[in-house]
Design an enzyme around this catalytic site. Sequence first.
Site, PDB file in Angstrom:
ATOM      1  CG  LEU A  17       9.569 -17.849  -1.368  1.00  0.00           C
ATOM      2  CD1 LEU A  17      10.071 -16.437  -1.075  1.00  0.00           C
ATOM      3  CD2 LEU A  17       9.429 -18.059  -2.876  1.00  0.00           C
ATOM      4  CB  SER A  23      13.476 -20.026   9.802  1.00  0.00           C
ATOM      5  OG  SER A  23      14.520 -20.456   8.955  1.00  0.00           O
ATOM      6  CB  THR A  24       8.932 -21.722   7.027  1.00  0.00           C
ATOM      7  OG1 THR A  24       9.041 -22.934   7.781  1.00  0.00           O
ATOM      8  CG2 THR A  24       8.339 -22.042   5.660  1.00  0.00           C
ATOM      9  CB  VAL A  25      11.645 -18.099   3.399  1.00  0.00           C
ATOM     10  CG1 VAL A  25      11.500 -16.775   2.653  1.00  0.00           C
ATOM     11  CG2 VAL A  25      12.826 -18.025   4.374  1.00  0.00           C
ATOM     12  CE  LYS A  40      15.389 -16.404   8.722  1.00  0.00           C
ATOM     13  NZ  LYS A  40      16.797 -15.911   8.825  1.00  0.00           N
ATOM     14  CG  ASP A 133      24.827 -20.528   6.153  1.00  0.00           C
ATOM     15  OD1 ASP A 133      25.614 -21.352   5.631  1.00  0.00           O
ATOM     16  OD2 ASP A 133      23.597 -20.713   6.227  1.00  0.00           O
TER      17      ASP A 133
END
Length: 224
Positions: A17, A23-25, A40, A133
């Site tokens: 996603l 990080s990677t989702v 996540k 953020d």
Amino acid sequence: MEADRPTIGEYTLTCKLGGGSSSTVWKAEHRTTGKVVALKQIDLLKLTRQLKSCLDCELSFLSSVKHPNIIRLFDVFQAENSIFLVLEFCDGGDLAAYIRDHGRVQECVARKFMKQIGAGLEVLSMHHIIHRDLKPENILLSTMETDPILKIADFGFSRLLNPNDLAETVCGSPFYMAPEILEFKKYDDKVDMWSLGAILFELLNGYPPFRGRTSVQVWEDDQL
């Protein structure tokens, strides 16, 4: 076929996603129940002391909160030198994609969206959490249908800030960063309200309020 898809713990990964430097989702399905979630994945080897502190804040806050305008955290587990956050999956994508698809929205829609994001920010304020953020990419829509519920997500830069305390770490996204952050000054939770105002401007106009590719260029545009 499911056998060809990678698996992590009790979950089968279906697609990526998004993600960032640490990080990677993923979109994933529970291998037994079929429940669709967002995973996540946070690389432990890339966690600095500051990011570790932010992760602790994120986990503490999300594990204690259940609110319709805050992304839900269902579980946390560790595998393959990573920590995985099992999060609510939002089928409507993010607010940035919504703005790209719809352009500027009517005032009644912007008002409804602002009320929902504001309700989520009120929960953060009650817990003395600043997000740092807030941007359309970190506001998720529960559905692609006509009446989505907006949810504040991605607390990777969040931190606890008690009343009368100030933060000084420069973080966030230049288009939505408050002037005091861009000027390397100390700041409080009001920086999230500045970001909210920038999001409102983008909803009503279809583009961000400032121009530039770097924080310096955005700061210079803000001074005009």
